[in-house]
Every structure is written in structure tokens, then in C-alpha cells.
Design a protein around this motif. Structure first.
Motif, short mmCIF file in Angstrom:
data_model
loop_
_atom_site.label_atom_id
_atom_site.label_comp_id
_atom_site.label_asym_id
_atom_site.label_seq_id
_atom_site.Cartn_x
_atom_site.Cartn_y
_atom_site.Cartn_z
N ALA A 65 0.72 -1.13 0.25
CA ALA A 65 0.04 0.06 -0.10
C ALA A 65 0.92 1.36 -0.05
O ALA A 65 0.28 2.42 -0.62
CB ALA A 65 -0.98 0.04 1.27
N LEU A 66 1.94 1.22 0.64
CA LEU A 66 2.79 2.31 0.63
C LEU A 66 3.68 2.49 -0.50
O LEU A 66 4.19 3.61 -0.76
CB LEU A 66 4.12 2.13 1.84
N GLY A 67 3.56 1.54 -1.61
CA GLY A 67 4.18 1.66 -2.70
C GLY A 67 5.71 1.15 -2.88
O GLY A 67 6.45 1.39 -3.97
N VAL A 68 5.85 0.22 -1.88
CA VAL A 68 7.22 -0.39 -2.15
C VAL A 68 7.25 -1.42 -3.09
O VAL A 68 6.21 -2.06 -3.64
CB VAL A 68 7.49 -1.10 -0.71
N ASP A 69 8.42 -1.51 -3.86
CA ASP A 69 8.32 -2.19 -5.20
C ASP A 69 8.57 -3.65 -5.01
O ASP A 69 7.71 -4.41 -5.50
CB ASP A 69 9.59 -1.73 -6.12
N TYR A 70 9.19 -4.07 -3.93
CA TYR A 70 9.58 -5.59 -3.72
C TYR A 70 9.48 -5.84 -2.32
O TYR A 70 9.81 -5.00 -1.49
CB TYR A 70 10.92 -6.01 -4.12
N ALA A 71 9.06 -7.27 -2.00
CA ALA A 71 9.12 -7.83 -0.79
C ALA A 71 10.10 -9.00 -0.54
O ALA A 71 10.11 -9.79 -1.50
CB ALA A 71 7.52 -8.17 -0.20
N GLN A 72 10.61 -8.90 0.45
CA GLN A 72 11.37 -10.37 0.99
C GLN A 72 11.57 -10.61 2.48
O GLN A 72 11.19 -9.80 3.07
CB GLN A 72 12.99 -9.82 0.55
N GLY A 73 11.21 -11.74 2.53
CA GLY A 73 10.85 -12.27 3.83
C GLY A 73 10.19 -13.75 4.09
O GLY A 73 10.15 -14.11 3.02
N TYR A 74 10.06 -14.16 5.08
CA TYR A 74 9.45 -15.48 5.40
C TYR A 74 8.00 -15.59 4.98
O TYR A 74 7.77 -16.82 4.42
CB TYR A 74 9.51 -15.80 6.83
N PHE A 75 7.42 -14.42 4.69
CA PHE A 75 5.94 -14.72 4.16
C PHE A 75 6.24 -15.02 2.54
O PHE A 75 5.28 -15.59 2.12
CB PHE A 75 5.35 -13.36 4.45
N THR A 76 6.88 -14.13 1.85
CA THR A 76 7.24 -14.55 0.65
C THR A 76 8.16 -15.64 0.24
O THR A 76 8.14 -15.98 -1.02
CB THR A 76 7.82 -13.20 -0.18
#
Length: 547
Positions: free
Chosen positions: A527-538
Motif C-alpha cells: 500500500a505504501l508503494g514499496v516495489d519488492y518484498a522479501q521475507g518468510y512470508f514470500t
């Protein structure tokens, strides 16, 4: 000639009889005349019958001054009657005696020498004469003394050094060891020059003498003292504090300028490994930025050191046996929820096959200079894997990696050889601090020219700031996990992340949120417009990647 004469005297003289040929005596006389060692021939009562030229030169007597005299006038007070009685007992029994001995010159000065005395028998087996050969050891002992001084004493201050304190501690069994390290002494050398720095060190040495201590200089800017009284920890701390107060009041002279100094102190009490433990305490004082640290048994610091040594050995074995393994964590594009990138994470396999996380072995690797080998191994493994894949992949580089010419050369060679230059992203660990931006910028320019990209890691904490991002011309900003983890319930974290995203968009960089561990966080950063996600959820790191 001396060796020849030595063999003649010990091996042949016992066989010489009074009826031996004149030729044999002529040979012996020639050998005696030209021998480099002092030679004395006496009668059976030890009265001198003959001396050679070397004796005259060494002892300072003329031949006529000593003929007929008993050799006891050459004796020194360094040896008592017991020594000489034992000498004569052995000589009469064995017919030979040798030893190092102190001898007196005509001037009265005594000097060290090696003497060999042999009894010469007549045809009836009775002692007829004695032959004594003296080797002057003065030059040898003086040379040994100089060598000992070089080995055990500091040439600048004249103080005993680290080797000497170790020797003294073994012999004298002190109860306390205190090490003093001059704070920021490099700045003194840089500002005033090394000559003035040396002068100040000599003044510090003199100051310890003025305080009635017997100091040692055990390092460039480190001094130590030993104490032999019994101390409690409180008493010792109070004494050190009082000493440091006096030291800080002292004004040292530096090229007509007055200089005040401060010291950091490490101390140990006991009867075991005092120097090592004082060193440990000093290191702890430096790390904690306190002025004094005392080693206590309860802290078990030595076990930490042993643990570090075991880990160092394990790292060496892992490097040699191919047990440094790369794992790869997915990085998901938040616009399409697809995995488009991977971060390379290093693991180590121990002897039991267990995976050791980097937090446990990388700090030790950095201290033991094994870190560069790990970096090169990671680069080789990751480039090999992604040479056959289409996704981007990132590798973490520290400031020290980038400043290491060998590592940079290996990186460039590997990405070109494997054809991965356009796929690789170098994550710079800016949170550790960057010491030389010029070298980092040069590295970035070089790899970018080859097609590589740059990410700044752990942004938002530590040394990170927006000015550094502009200097480094990065392609990705990885937002530190400590901000992302609390983004759902901490308004301040939300504001900081939003600010980073806006800034990144304005400079044309993409953002990656680290530590995305839940759907709630995933939704918030999206929602904040971050482009990529990395972590245990992904996706968790895995050694094997699916096709």
C-alpha cells in the motif's frame, strides 16, 4: 692452528714421554707459539714454566713476570675455595678438567674464559706437568649481552619488552598485571610526526619511573606494570584511578607544545595467565569505551576466546571441504506478486551436517581474515547457479570487500566469465559504515559499466542517510527489517518507510522491504508503494532452486 693444537694437547700429550724425539717437541713449540688461545705450561706444583704470545696479549703480563709463579695469581674472587677444590679433585682423578671460569688480567679486571687443563704424565705414570689452554670469552659474552638486550629490551625507551615481562612473570610470580594503552596515539604521530611521538613515548616511560614503578613497553603505545602485593578488586581499581588522575594532569612536551594524554587500562589479579587476562580486559575496555576494565573469573572471557578459535578452525575446514553453501531467498515484485529476484545468503555446514547461520561465523571470519575467502566462494557459487537462470540475484558486499583489490578483481573476472554481469545486484552493507567513498564509487562505476546493479542494504538505521544514497547512485534501496516489522502498529515506522519510498521514486531507485513475515506486513508495504518484498512470508532461503 688452535684446533690442531687442541687435538695435539688432548689426544697426543698424554702419550708424550720425556724420551720423545726433538722433532715432536719442535712441532709442539710451533703450535704453542702460533695458537690463538692462551697457553700455560706448569710443573707438577702448578708453577709456570712457559706461556705463549696469546697469553701475553690476553693477560697483559710479560713472560718474565710470570715464570716461576703459581697460577693462583690469575684466580678471581668470583669462585670460592670449594670451586677450586673440586677442580683439583677432578683433575687429579681424571687427568683432565674444563669449565667456564672467571680469570684476572694484570689490570685487575676479570673476564670470562673457557679453560681446559690436562695433566702430562712421565714414563712412570706420574704427573710431570700441566697444560692449560684459555679461550677468552669476553667478546662472545658481550655479543650475547647485546643480543639479549635486543631481544628483551625496547630500543626506543630502554624499557623491558613483552618477551621480558613474560620471562619475569614466570620467574617472579606477580599478583597483578596492569596494561596501559595511550588513547588516540596515532593522532599524536599524525599531528606532530613520528619523532615527536617517539619523544612522548620516552617521556611516558620516564613518568612511570617517577611514579616508582618498573614499567615494560609491550607494544607501540602500550605499557605494563607488575605488582606483587595482595589487592582486592576495589583496592586495585582505586589505585588505578588515582594513577590515571596523575597521568592526565601530567603535561608532556611535544615540540615546545604541551600535550595531555589519556589511557585505557586493563588489569588482572591472580596467579594464572595474568598478561593474557590483562590483554583481554584492555580489549573489553576499548570496545565498551570505558577507561578501566578488570578481568574477573566469572566473566568466562577465555571461554569466548576458545570458542572463537574453534569457530575459526571450523571455518577453515569448511572452506577447504566445500562446506560453505549458498542459500537463495525469493524477492517478490509487489506489482504482480511474482518472484523476480533472489538474495544470496551464506551458510556453513558443520561436522555433524548442521547448518550454521552467518551471524555465528561471519564475525569470526572477519576477525581472522577468512572473510575474503568466503566472499569469493559465495560469488563463484551464485554466479554459477544464475548463469543458467533468468532472474536477478544479489550478493552482499562489505566495505572491506570493496576495498580489497584481490576480491574486486575476482568479482569482475567471475561475472564476466559466467555472463552474469547484467543479472547481478551488489548489496552494499552501508549500515556497517563506509570508510572510503572514493573506492566504493569507483567500484560501482566499474561494475555498472559491465551491466551490474547496486543496492544499499539495511537502509533506515545505523549510518544510513539520504546523502550517501545520492553519492552511490544506487538502483535499489533495501529498507531495514527493523522498520518493516513494526510498520503495521508503529506510526513512526510507517512515516519513515513512506519517506524512503518517496525519496527513492524521485531519484529513480526501486525499494525492497526486508523481513516481510506476514500477510499484514505484505499488504502494508504494498500500500505504501514499496516495489519488492522479501521475507518468510514470500519465501524462506533454500539451497536448491526450482527450474
Amino acid at each position: 692452528m688452535n684446533k690442531i693444537f687442541g687435538r695435539l694437547s688432548f689426544d697426543m700429550l698424554k702419550k708424550i714421554k720425556t724420551t720423545d724425539s726433538q722433532r715432536e717437541f719442535e712441532i709442539m713449540a710451533t703450535a704453542m707459539k702460533h695458537a690463538s688461545d692462551s697457553i700455560i705450561v706448569t710443573d707438577r706444583y702448578n708453577n709456570i714454566m712457559k706461556v705463549n704470545n696469546a697469553f701475553i696479549n690476553t693477560f697483559g703480563y710479560g713472560e718474565n713476570e710470570v715464570l716461576g709463579k703459581n697460577t693462583r695469581f690469575l684466580s678471581s674472587v668470583e669462585h670460592d675455595n670449594t670451586f677450586y677444590n673440586q677442580m683439583w679433585t677432578t683433575l687429579l682423578r681424571e687427568k683432565h678438567w674444563s669449565s667456564e671460569i672467571w680469570i684476572r688480567r694484570k689490570s685487575g679486571k676479570i673476564f670470562p674464559g673457557w679453560v681446559s687443563i690436562t695433566a702430562i704424565m712421565d714414563e712412570n705414570g706420574k704427573i710431570q706437568n700441566y697444560l692449560a689452554i684459555f679461550t677468552d670469552l669476553s667478546a662472545l659474552r658481550e655479543s650475547q649481552k647485546r643480543s639479549l638486550k635486543l631481544a628483551y629490551y625496547d630500543q626506543l625507551t630502554g624499557l623491558p619488552n613483552r618477551q621480558k615481562i613474560v620471562s619475569d612473570m614466570t620467574k617472579k610470580a606477580p599478583s597483578v598485571c596492569i596494561i596501559f594503552n595511550i588513547d588516540d596515539f596515532k593522532e599524536i604521530n599524525d599531528f606532530f610526526g613520528i619523532e615527536i611521538g617517539d619523544l612522548i613515548l620516552s617521556q611516558v616511560a620516564e613518568w612511570f619511573y617517577q611514579m616508582n614503578f618498573s614499567p615494560y613497553r609491550i607494544g607501540g603505545d602500550e605499557f605494563a606494570i607488575l605488582l606483587y602485593e595482595d589487592f582486592t578488586w576495589n583496592d586495585l581499581r582505586n589505585r588505578i584511578n588515582a594513577l590515571m588522575s596523575l597521568f592526565e594532569e601530567k603535561v608532556f612536551s611535544a615540540d615546545e607544545e604541551g600535550v595531555n594524554l589519556r589511557m585505557t587500562v586493563g588489569a588482572a589479579i591472580g596467579d594464572h595467565k595474568l598478561l593474557t587476562r590483562a590483554d583481554i580486559a584492555l580489549n573489553r575496555a576499548k570496545k565498551s569505551k570505558t577507561s578501566i576494565a578488570l578481568y574477573t573469573e566469572q566473566e568466562n572471557i577465555e571461554e569466548i576466546y576458545r570458542s572463537n578459535m574453534r569457530m575459526s578452525s571450523a571455518i577453515r575446514s569448511a572452506l577447504a571441504e566445500g562446506k560453505i553453501r549458498c542459500h537463495y531467498q525469493p524477492i517478490v515484485n509487489l506489482n504482480n506478486d511474482q518472484t523476480e529476484k533472489y538474495e544470496t545468503l551464506v551458510r556453513m555446514v558443520d561436522e555433524s551436517g548442521n547448518l550454521i547461520p552467518p551471524a555465528l561465523f561471519l564475525p569470526v571470519a572477519k576477525k581472522t581474515k577468512l572473510y575474503p575467502q568466503i566472499t569469493i566462494e559465495v560469488v563463484n557459487q551464485a554466479c554459477s547457479v544464475f548463469s543458467k537462470r533468468d532472474e536477478e540475484f544479489s550478493i552482499n558486499l562489505s566495505d572491506s570487500d570493496i576495498r580489497n583489490p584481490h576480491i574486486v578483481k575476482e568479482i569482475i573476472h567471475t561475472i564476466v566469465k559466467t555472463g552474469t554481469a547484467s543479472k547481478i545486484v551488489f548489496e552494499i552493507l552501508e549500515s556497517e559504515g563506509i570508510e572510503n567513498y572514493a573506492e566504493v564509487v569507483e567500484f560501482i562505476s566499474t561494475v555498472k559499466a559491465l551491466g551490474a546493479k547496486i543496492a544499499i542494504d539495511d537502509f533506515g538505521t545505523g549510518y544510513s542517510n539520504f546523502e550517501n544514497i545520492l553519492k552511490l547512485n544506487v538502483d535499489y534501496i533495501k529498507i531495514d527489517g527493523s522498520l518493516i516489522e513494526g510498520i503495521s502498529d508503529n506510526p513512526r515506522h510507517h512515516i519513515v518507510v513512506e519517506t524512503i519510498v518517496n525519496f527513492a521514486q524521485k531519484i529513480g531507485a526501486k525499494t525492497i522491504a526486508e523481513f516481510v513475515s506476514s500477510e499484514e506486513i505484505y499488504t502494508a508495504v504494498k500500500a505504501l508503494g514499496v516495489d519488492y518484498a522479501q521475507g518468510y512470508f514470500t519465501g524462506k532461503p533454500t539451497e536448491m532452486l526450482s527450474s
